[in-house]
Design a protein around this motif. Structure first.
Motif, PDB file in Angstrom:
ATOM      1  N   ALA A 116       0.765  -1.155  -0.094  1.00 38.46           N
ATOM      2  CA  ALA A 116       0.134  -0.023  -0.081  1.00 38.46           C
ATOM      3  C   ALA A 116       0.828   1.267  -0.052  1.00 38.46           C
ATOM      4  N   ASP A 117       1.939   1.175   0.893  1.00 40.11           N
ATOM      5  CA  ASP A 117       2.910   2.371   0.840  1.00 40.11           C
ATOM      6  C   ASP A 117       3.363   2.379  -0.663  1.00 40.11           C
ATOM      7  N   ASP A 129       2.327   1.598  -3.355  1.00 47.30           N
ATOM      8  CA  ASP A 129       1.340   2.308  -4.344  1.00 47.30           C
ATOM      9  C   ASP A 129       1.138   3.439  -4.090  1.00 47.30           C
ATOM     10  N   THR A 130       0.936   3.878  -2.884  1.00 44.60           N
ATOM     11  CA  THR A 130       0.866   5.564  -2.315  1.00 44.60           C
ATOM     12  C   THR A 130       2.064   6.380  -3.199  1.00 44.60           C
ATOM     13  N   ALA A 163       1.964   6.534  -7.106  1.00 44.48           N
ATOM     14  CA  ALA A 163       0.914   7.617  -7.485  1.00 44.48           C
ATOM     15  C   ALA A 163       1.325   9.016  -7.182  1.00 44.48           C
ATOM     16  N   GLU A 164       2.184   9.298  -5.813  1.00 42.43           N
ATOM     17  CA  GLU A 164       2.679  10.501  -5.685  1.00 42.43           C
ATOM     18  C   GLU A 164       3.712  10.934  -6.667  1.00 42.43           C
TER      19      GLU A 164
END
Length: 102
Positions: A42-43, A45-46, A49-50
């Protein structure tokens, strides 16, 4: 972008030592591995995206690959590796494995 990636997280254990652990200890380890792998992904993926947003703002262009053209061709590859590592390990290493071609 094909959304392929490599996560360098590997959990290794001496098989004979692992077998000596009581099943409840094995379950605690496996539960926490699953939990923290999901959190790590999840980190990841975040951050992706950023970074994508930031790079796009700076002028980078991203091309989206039509993965439907090659994913079916990988079916035998995925099936072979799933058989090689076993269903349990495959599920741990590929949380989206349900979407992979069989």
């Amino acid at each position: 972008m094909t959304n392929h990636g490599w996560s360098g997280f590997n959990l290794l254990a001496n098989w004979k030592l692992w077998q000596r652990f009581p099943s409840d200890v094995q379950q605690v380890i496996e539960r926490n591995v699953t939990k923290f792998v999901r959190l790590q992904r999840a980190d990841h993926d975040t951050l992706n995206a950023e970074f994508r947003t930031k790079l796009a703002q700076q002028g980078m262009t991203f091309n989206e690959a039509d993965t439907s053209s090659f994913r079916p061709r990988l079916a035998s590859y995925y099936a072979r590796w799933k058989e090689t590592v076993g269903s349990r390990a495959w599920t741990f290493s590929n949380p989206t494995s349900a979407s992979l071609p069989e």
